[in-house]
Design a protein around this motif. Structure first.
Motif, PDB file in Angstrom:
ATOM      1  N   MET A   1       0.837  -1.194   0.000  1.00  0.00           N
ATOM      2  CA  MET A   1       0.000   0.000   0.000  1.00  0.00           C
ATOM      3  C   MET A   1       0.873   1.244   0.000  1.00  0.00           C
ATOM      4  N   SER A   2       0.450   2.243  -0.761  1.00  0.00           N
ATOM      5  CA  SER A   2       1.218   3.485  -0.786  1.00  0.00           C
ATOM      6  C   SER A   2       0.999   4.264   0.512  1.00  0.00           C
ATOM      7  N   TRP A   3       1.983   5.105   0.837  1.00  0.00           N
ATOM      8  CA  TRP A   3       1.887   5.910   2.048  1.00  0.00           C
ATOM      9  C   TRP A   3       0.654   6.812   2.005  1.00  0.00           C
ATOM     10  N   PHE A   4       0.368   7.401   0.857  1.00  0.00           N
ATOM     11  CA  PHE A   4      -0.784   8.291   0.730  1.00  0.00           C
ATOM     12  C   PHE A   4      -2.078   7.543   1.023  1.00  0.00           C
ATOM     13  N   ASP A   5      -2.249   6.357   0.438  1.00  0.00           N
ATOM     14  CA  ASP A   5      -3.483   5.592   0.659  1.00  0.00           C
ATOM     15  C   ASP A   5      -3.631   5.191   2.126  1.00  0.00           C
ATOM     16  N   LEU A   6      -2.517   4.845   2.761  1.00  0.00           N
ATOM     17  CA  LEU A   6      -2.566   4.481   4.176  1.00  0.00           C
ATOM     18  C   LEU A   6      -2.999   5.664   5.033  1.00  0.00           C
ATOM     19  N   THR A   7      -2.454   6.846   4.755  1.00  0.00           N
ATOM     20  CA  THR A   7      -2.814   8.014   5.563  1.00  0.00           C
ATOM     21  C   THR A   7      -4.284   8.386   5.370  1.00  0.00           C
ATOM     22  N   CYS A   8      -4.807   8.212   4.159  1.00  0.00           N
ATOM     23  CA  CYS A   8      -6.231   8.495   3.933  1.00  0.00           C
ATOM     24  C   CYS A   8      -7.100   7.529   4.735  1.00  0.00           C
ATOM     25  N   ARG A   9      -6.715   6.268   4.774  1.00  0.00           N
ATOM     26  CA  ARG A   9      -7.469   5.294   5.564  1.00  0.00           C
ATOM     27  C   ARG A   9      -7.408   5.642   7.052  1.00  0.00           C
ATOM     28  N   TYR A  10      -6.249   6.105   7.488  1.00  0.00           N
ATOM     29  CA  TYR A  10      -6.095   6.488   8.891  1.00  0.00           C
ATOM     30  C   TYR A  10      -7.010   7.666   9.222  1.00  0.00           C
ATOM     31  N   VAL A  11      -7.045   8.668   8.339  1.00  0.00           N
ATOM     32  CA  VAL A  11      -7.917   9.821   8.545  1.00  0.00           C
ATOM     33  C   VAL A  11      -9.376   9.381   8.591  1.00  0.00           C
ATOM     34  N   ASP A  12      -9.774   8.488   7.685  1.00  0.00           N
ATOM     35  CA  ASP A  12     -11.163   8.009   7.658  1.00  0.00           C
ATOM     36  C   ASP A  12     -11.521   7.262   8.943  1.00  0.00           C
ATOM     37  N   MET A  13     -10.572   6.519   9.501  1.00  0.00           N
ATOM     38  CA  MET A  13     -10.820   5.779  10.732  1.00  0.00           C
ATOM     39  C   MET A  13     -11.043   6.732  11.905  1.00  0.00           C
ATOM     40  N   LYS A  14     -10.257   7.805  11.960  1.00  0.00           N
ATOM     41  CA  LYS A  14     -10.332   8.745  13.074  1.00  0.00           C
ATOM     42  C   LYS A  14     -11.449   9.777  12.919  1.00  0.00           C
ATOM     43  N   TRP A  15     -11.883  10.023  11.699  1.00  0.00           N
ATOM     44  CA  TRP A  15     -12.793  11.127  11.409  1.00  0.00           C
ATOM     45  C   TRP A  15     -14.069  11.128  12.261  1.00  0.00           C
ATOM     46  N   PRO A  16     -14.805  10.023  12.364  1.00  0.00           N
ATOM     47  CA  PRO A  16     -16.089  10.072  13.068  1.00  0.00           C
ATOM     48  C   PRO A  16     -15.983  10.409  14.548  1.00  0.00           C
ATOM     49  N   VAL A  17     -14.844  10.123  15.163  1.00  0.00           N
ATOM     50  CA  VAL A  17     -14.724  10.308  16.613  1.00  0.00           C
ATOM     51  C   VAL A  17     -13.792  11.453  16.978  1.00  0.00           C
ATOM     52  N   SER A  18     -13.374  12.258  16.000  1.00  0.00           N
ATOM     53  CA  SER A  18     -12.429  13.345  16.254  1.00  0.00           C
ATOM     54  C   SER A  18     -13.121  14.689  16.183  1.00  0.00           C
ATOM     55  N   ALA A  19     -12.716  15.584  17.070  1.00  0.00           N
ATOM     56  CA  ALA A  19     -13.206  16.960  17.025  1.00  0.00           C
ATOM     57  C   ALA A  19     -12.519  17.697  15.874  1.00  0.00           C
ATOM     58  N   ALA A  20     -13.036  18.871  15.536  1.00  0.00           N
ATOM     59  CA  ALA A  20     -12.489  19.626  14.407  1.00  0.00           C
ATOM     60  C   ALA A  20     -11.011  19.957  14.609  1.00  0.00           C
ATOM     61  N   THR A  21     -10.643  20.345  15.833  1.00  0.00           N
ATOM     62  CA  THR A  21      -9.246  20.679  16.090  1.00  0.00           C
ATOM     63  C   THR A  21      -8.349  19.450  15.974  1.00  0.00           C
ATOM     64  N   ALA A  22      -8.832  18.291  16.415  1.00  0.00           N
ATOM     65  CA  ALA A  22      -8.052  17.063  16.309  1.00  0.00           C
ATOM     66  C   ALA A  22      -7.871  16.659  14.846  1.00  0.00           C
ATOM     67  N   ARG A  23      -8.912  16.853  14.039  1.00  0.00           N
ATOM     68  CA  ARG A  23      -8.806  16.551  12.610  1.00  0.00           C
ATOM     69  C   ARG A  23      -7.748  17.429  11.956  1.00  0.00           C
ATOM     70  N   GLN A  24      -7.730  18.697  12.317  1.00  0.00           N
ATOM     71  CA  GLN A  24      -6.753  19.616  11.746  1.00  0.00           C
ATOM     72  C   GLN A  24      -5.337  19.249  12.175  1.00  0.00           C
ATOM     73  N   THR A  25      -5.173  18.891  13.445  1.00  0.00           N
ATOM     74  CA  THR A  25      -3.854  18.504  13.943  1.00  0.00           C
ATOM     75  C   THR A  25      -3.333  17.269  13.225  1.00  0.00           C
ATOM     76  N   THR A  26      -4.208  16.287  13.012  1.00  0.00           N
ATOM     77  CA  THR A  26      -3.814  15.071  12.296  1.00  0.00           C
ATOM     78  C   THR A  26      -3.383  15.398  10.877  1.00  0.00           C
ATOM     79  N   ALA A  27      -4.166  16.230  10.196  1.00  0.00           N
ATOM     80  CA  ALA A  27      -3.838  16.600   8.820  1.00  0.00           C
ATOM     81  C   ALA A  27      -2.492  17.308   8.741  1.00  0.00           C
TER      82      ALA A  27
END
Length: 211
Positions: free
Chosen positions: A1-27
């Motif tokens: 798996m490419s690094w980009f695809d892995l990071t997108c999956r990671y973001v999708d996993m965290k998205w539903p349970v993360s606050a807006a500030t946490a989403r921004q920090t992860t990005a």
């Protein structure tokens, strides 16, 4: 798996349970290390365009797959998916060196300013006792006052309909100012959303008032 695809999956996993500030920090953290996993050549997209595409689209679960995705952004994200290094490349010494440079230098390539010592050690502070803070009811509008205020906001020329939707959403659903990012696709409500009597007539907030 490419690094980009892995990071997108990671973001999708965290998205539903993360606050807006946490989403921004992860990005921001993922964007910081992305240069270590993409090739550098004349055919590569500009680094600024890659960062912008990642921040605004790729690392936003809701926008990445939306129909609003611009074609030029889609091309950048497809390039990242195709050409970013595989995840196993983190085991290579060259990739680790790039990672070290990515987290210790600014975007212009210059190192971050060094800190001789931890300044927090010189600061004395006392944590605030828990459970003693109370909301002052005098500072919170009651339902009648809130409806009156919303009715006045609606009368503001041009921005009234959008502003009343923003403030009413915060009041009635207890949302934080992140309600500004609320979109129609986030809602599954009939039109109108609510219709309550207020001094001077009813307040009707329509989905059309929400961006």
């Amino acid at each position: 798996m490419s690094w980009f695809d892995l990071t997108c999956r990671y973001v999708d996993m965290k998205w539903p349970v993360s606050a807006a500030t946490a989403r921004q920090t992860t990005a921001e953290a993922l964007i910081r290390v992305m240069p270590a996993f993409v090739p550098k050549s004349q055919k590569s997209p500009e680094a600024k365009k890659v960062r912008s595409a990642l921040r605004q689209w790729a690392y936003n679960t809701e926008l990445r797959s939306s129909e609003e995705l611009p074609r030029e952004v889609d091309e950048v994200l497809r390039w990242c998916s195709k050409y970013s290094l595989p995840v196993r490349s983190v085991l290579q010494a060259d990739t680790l060196r790039e990672l070290e440079r990515a987290v210790t230098r600014r975007l212009d390539g210059k190192p971050f300013a060094p800190v001789d010592s931890n300044p927090l050690k010189e600061v004395k502070w006392t944590s605030m006792p828990k459970g003693r803070r109370k909301v002052d009811k005098r500072a919170v509008p009651n339902p009648t006052q809130a409806r009156t205020l919303l009715a006045a906001v609606r009368e503001v020329p041009r921005s009234g309909p959008r502003s009343v939707a923003f403030f009413a959403t915060m009041y009635y659903t207890a949302l934080r100012p992140e309600a500004a990012a609320l979109n129609r696709r986030n809602l599954a409500l009939p039109d109108p959303v609510w219709n309550e009597e207020a001094p001077g007539g009813p307040i009707v907030v329509s989905l059309r008032d929400v961006s």
